[in-house]
Design a protein around this motif. Structure first.
Motif, PDB file in Angstrom:
ATOM      1  N   UNK A 222       0.620  -1.084  -0.109  1.00  0.00           N
ATOM      2  CA  UNK A 222      -0.118  -0.096  -0.187  1.00  0.00           C
ATOM      3  C   UNK A 222       0.846   1.333   0.028  1.00  0.00           C
ATOM      4  N   UNK A 223       2.022   1.189   0.598  1.00  0.00           N
ATOM      5  CA  UNK A 223       2.811   2.600   0.701  1.00  0.00           C
ATOM      6  C   UNK A 223       4.135   2.635  -0.090  1.00  0.00           C
ATOM      7  N   UNK A 224       4.688   1.462  -0.652  1.00  0.00           N
ATOM      8  CA  UNK A 224       5.642   1.692  -1.669  1.00  0.00           C
ATOM      9  C   UNK A 224       5.039   1.637  -3.141  1.00  0.00           C
ATOM     10  N   UNK A 225       4.023   0.545  -3.271  1.00  0.00           N
ATOM     11  CA  UNK A 225       3.532   0.480  -4.529  1.00  0.00           C
ATOM     12  C   UNK A 225       2.170   1.200  -4.665  1.00  0.00           C
ATOM     13  N   UNK A 226       1.803   1.630  -3.593  1.00  0.00           N
ATOM     14  CA  UNK A 226       0.416   2.374  -3.760  1.00  0.00           C
ATOM     15  C   UNK A 226      -0.759   1.753  -4.309  1.00  0.00           C
TER      16      UNK A 226
END
Ligand SMILES: Cc1cc2nc3c(=O)[nH]c(=O)nc-3n(C[C@H](O)[C@H](O)[C@H](O)COP(=O)(O)OP(=O)(O)OC[C@H]3O[C@@H](n4cnc5c(N)ncnc54)[C@H](O)[C@@H]3O)c2cc1C
Length: 466
Positions: free
Chosen positions: A352-356
């Motif tokens: 969720x946070x690196x690949x969004x």
């Protein structure tokens, strides 16, 4: 047909003889008891059991059938689109007038259970959690949204009910109704991707008991110190047994407390039984907010500008992101149907946070690949990782996969186990192989640069209106 009407005991996520109040009460009547398991995946929509769960369910049912046979009973299997007509049919065939079961709380099975409750003479019992969701209320009579006060409230209510012993005998009906064959349900995969599962999971109920026994005797004392290191066998690995109810959390609570007390009150025992309360908390939240399986608890997250990228999703799923700790964990999941909690947090944060990519895509993948896939725990875990749930890690606190790896797998043992391509790297090189003088050619370069990905995540967060 028996002259004394039998009782149908309908088993769901409670495939056990011990601490089963519905079975216990049915046996105590002295009437014939017909144990039943209904398989109605169509009625569960998006959350019908996934591949790994079906695999575990097959074995859990087989084991449970054997246990019942040792008591002179059996498990009647029936399948169909809905539970109610299946139960009505069984009642007609056997002359049973009543159904007993243990209550469950997931939203995707609620309509089905309500239909049965309205139409039949049903007696329901409590035993799937330490305490049922409505029993733990805050001062204004509402539900809790933060864990610590929930935990304190649980403790203030005292120990959960003591577990019941398994019945010694079950009265059989004069004639057993027809049962479908477990093999005909095709719960096991057609293409064999499950060989790793057999090595990893206990295959008999006796093993589940041994498993509990060994964990409480040998490991629980060190739980607080070792629970975060995926290379260590520091956690109980009882999540699938708990999900399918092969053991009850009340039994585990009492067993752990009494052993801990006998050893002078262990810090590890307390840390571990606290996890059982996290399980209750996840179920408490989903019961009171049934949309949490798909919609963010913090509503403004509904507008988050998630990306769409099938190729990135595939690389994450297959353990090819180029970040060793993420890939090791995703390969562990694929091979065994289980993943260590620390790694669940790392891979979820990475998605969720690196690949969004949207947390729901991760939740769906876990749903299909985890043997312990549990709607309350999974939704809670994903919302926590995405920063949009209860007690969530704030969105701006972004796990650094390299630092997590150095901290929780310092020697790289876990990584080397799951990624043989990296076997030759030293503990210093293994967490970021692209920085090694000779990076292994058969391992991918990082899918994104973590620092840039972090900035992009913070920028995306900035677009949200609170
Ligand atoms: C993104 C994400 C998804 C998850 N999905 C699931 C899931 O589908 N099913 C599932 O059972 N757990 C899930 N968890 C919670 C947790 O990771 C697992 O319960 C745990 O790793 C299981 O291993 P164990 O039995 O060795 O746990 P132990 O550490 O031995 O804990 C004992 C039991 O406590 C419960 N428990 C432990 N941690 C949690 C937690 N954080 N939340 C709720 N209950 C907990 C579990 O029932 C577990 O078996 C998820 C966590 C995250 C971060």
């Amino acid at each position: 047909m028996s002259t004394v009407p039998p009782i149908l005991v309908c088993f769901r996520n409670d495939l056990r003889l011990e601490d089963h109040p519905a079975l216990h009460a049915a046996a105590a009547t002295g009437r014939p008891v017909i144990p039943v398991y209904l398989y109605c995946p169509e009625s569960e929509g998006r959350w019908a059991p996934g591949g790994a769960t079906r695999w575990y369910l097959h074995h859990a049912l087989r084991i449970f059938q054997e246990q019942l046979e040792q008591l002179g009973s059996t498990l009647i299997l029936r399948s169909g689109p809905e539970a109610l007509p299946l139960l009505q049919q069984l009642m007609e065939e056997t002359g049973a007038t009543e159904v007993y079961w243990i209550r469950r709380f997931d939203p995707h099975t609620r309509d089905q259970d309500t239909a049965v409750k309205k139409a039949l003479s049903l007696t329901s019992f409590s035993a799937s959690l330490l305490r049922e969701p409505h029993e733990v209320q805050n001062l204004s009579g509402g539900f809790y949204k933060v864990f610590t006060p929930f935990y304190k409230k649980q403790l203030s209510l005292g120990d959960p009910e003591a577990p019941l012993a398994a019945p010694k005998q079950l009265q059989a009906p004069e004639q057993w109704p027809r049962s479908e064959a477990l093999e005909d349900w095709s719960l096991l995969p057609q293409i064999s991707w499950d060989s790793g599962f057999y090595e990893f999971w206990p295959q008999t109920a006796a093993n589940v008991e041994d498993w509990v026994d060994r964990f409480l005797a040998e490991r629980v004392g060190d739980y607080k110190d070792e629970r975060d290191f995926p290379a260590e066998p520091g956690t109980s690995r009882l999540s699938a047994a708990l999900h399918f109810g092969q053991v009850s959390s009340r039994s585990l609570w009492h067993e752990a407390q009494s052993r801990g007390a006998a050893l002078g009150g262990l810090v590890g025992t307390e840390a571990w039984t606290r996890q059982l309360v996290w399980r209750d908390f996840a179920h408490h939240l989903l019961y009171h907010q049934p949309h949490l399986d798909w919609h963010p608890m913090q509503e403004h997250f509904a507008d988050f500008p998630w990306k769409e990228n099938d190729e990135w999703l595939r690389r994450w799923q297959q353990g090819e992101t180029g970040y060793p700790i993420v890939d090791a964990a995703m390969r562990e999941l694929w091979t065994t149907g289980w993943m260590h909690n620390r790694c669940r947090m790392i891979v979820a944060s990475f998605l969720v946070k690196d690949l969004l990519l949207p947390w729901q895509q991760g939740a769906l993948w876990f749903w299909d690949t985890l043997v312990d896939a549990d709607l309350a725990n999974n939704s809670f875990g994903w919302q926590w990782a995405a920063g949009c749930g209860a007690d969530a890690a704030p969105y701006f606190r972004i796990f650094n996969p390299i630092l997590q790896s150095k901290k929780f797998d310092a020697q790289g043992e876990y990584i080397r186990h799951w990624i043989p391509e990296l076997k030759g790297l030293s503990p210093k090189q293994i967490h970021a192989p692209w920085e090694a003088p000779l990076p292994p050619r058969n391992y991918p370069a990082p899918i994104v640069d973590h620092k840039m990905a972090r900035d992009a995540a913070l920028e995306a967060l900035g677009t949200l209106k609170k």
